[in-house]
Design a protein around this motif. Structure first.
Motif, mmCIF file in Angstrom:
data_model
loop_
_atom_site.group_PDB
_atom_site.id
_atom_site.type_symbol
_atom_site.label_atom_id
_atom_site.label_comp_id
_atom_site.label_asym_id
_atom_site.label_seq_id
_atom_site.Cartn_x
_atom_site.Cartn_y
_atom_site.Cartn_z
ATOM 1 N N SER A 101 -28.078 2.437 12.063
ATOM 2 C CA SER A 101 -28.090 3.293 13.250
ATOM 3 C C SER A 101 -27.393 2.612 14.423
ATOM 4 C CB SER A 101 -29.528 3.655 13.635
ATOM 5 O OG SER A 101 -30.254 2.513 14.060
ATOM 6 N N GLU B 221 -19.966 2.342 16.943
ATOM 7 C CA GLU B 221 -18.687 2.951 16.557
ATOM 8 C C GLU B 221 -18.459 4.281 17.290
ATOM 9 O OE1 GLU B 221 -18.796 3.280 12.344
ATOM 10 O OE2 GLU B 221 -18.783 1.104 12.006
ATOM 11 N N GLN B 222 -19.520 5.065 17.388
ATOM 12 C CA GLN B 222 -19.399 6.390 18.025
ATOM 13 C C GLN B 222 -18.992 6.263 19.494
ATOM 14 O OE1 GLN B 222 -23.056 8.602 17.862
ATOM 15 N NE2 GLN B 222 -22.320 10.249 19.196
ATOM 16 N N ARG C 145 -24.966 0.244 14.123
ATOM 17 C CA ARG C 145 -23.530 0.219 13.794
ATOM 18 C C ARG C 145 -22.892 1.569 14.113
ATOM 19 N NH1 ARG C 145 -24.865 -1.500 8.722
ATOM 20 N NH2 ARG C 145 -23.608 0.147 7.778
ATOM 21 N N ASN C 146 -23.567 2.638 13.715
ATOM 22 C CA ASN C 146 -23.018 3.973 13.952
ATOM 23 C C ASN C 146 -22.906 4.279 15.446
ATOM 24 O OD1 ASN C 146 -22.885 4.390 11.194
ATOM 25 N ND2 ASN C 146 -24.845 5.480 11.089
ATOM 26 N N TYR C 147 -23.909 3.879 16.201
ATOM 27 C CA TYR C 147 -23.888 4.135 17.642
ATOM 28 C C TYR C 147 -22.748 3.366 18.306
ATOM 29 C CZ TYR C 147 -25.523 4.870 22.415
ATOM 30 O OH TYR C 147 -25.599 5.241 23.738
#
Length: 208
Positions: A196, A202-203, A198-200
């Motif tokens: 979560s 990147e986003q 990592r995704n944040y």
């Protein structure tokens, strides 16, 4: 309830924060871990991303771990976040709770540099996690404190503060600084960041 407090800039939060906190909860039989990001850390010049992004990353981690809860008492403060001030407020707001302040050996060694550090022992227990490369000097002030205050995990202690509990934790020898450097270099960080987080990152194109 028995509450573990883990404070930090969480810039970003990573498994080097999460795993030891889970170990502390399990080994000390705590009810919850409160993750407490600071807004203005007293020992650092600045943070790399805003308080908003750092608190959002902590919220995502709390959604994935039922043992964790966000504590926003410091992130809302416009003055430096001194731990003794925060613990004083928390013990006043929640007199029914028993607090365990989680820290690594690196922070424990430097505790005499903290503001009114000795008062912490009248407000909470210390949950002490080892960190690679950090060891107490035998005759140092903190070695004396550890000898005097050390308690066994199995002790049925009757007081709500003043003890030091050593915890065996799943240590990851990496810092947020190293993670930021590796993010800047686009290195894979699957082993040290929760998906979560990592995704944040990147986003929102953080740390690039």
């Amino acid at each position: 309830m028995r509450i573990g407090i883990l404070g930090g800039t969480f810039d970003p939060i990573h498994l080097g924060h999460i795993n030891p906190a889970l170990d502390v909860k399990q080994q000390l039989n705590l009810d919850q871990i409160w993750l407490m990001p600071n807004h203005i850390p007293p020992h650092k010049n600045t943070t790399m991303v805003s308080s908003f992004h750092r608190i959002e990353m902590v919220k995502l981690v709390c959604q994935h771990y039922s043992d964790f809860q966000l504590c926003d008492i410091e992130i809302k403060r416009d003055t430096p976040s001194y731990s003794v001030t925060t613990l004083t407020l928390l013990t006043q707001q929640y007199p029914e709770h028993e607090f365990f302040f989680i820290m690594g050996m690196d922070s424990f060694i430097q505790l005499p540099l903290w503001y009114q550090w000795q008062s912490l022992f009248s407000l909470c227990h210390i949950a002490l996690c080892q960190r690679p490369g950090w060891k107490l000097e035998e005759h140092s002030e903190m070695a004396k404190q550890l000898l005097f205050r050390h308690a066994s995990i199995n002790d049925n202690h009757q007081i709500k503060h003043g003890k030091i509990f050593s915890v065996n934790s799943q240590l990851i020898d990496i810092s947020s600084t190293e993670i930021r450097q590796r993010l800047h270099q686009h290195t894979d960080l699957q082993s040290v960041l929760h998906p979560s987080t990592r995704n944040y990152i990147e986003q929102h194109h953080l740390y690039r």
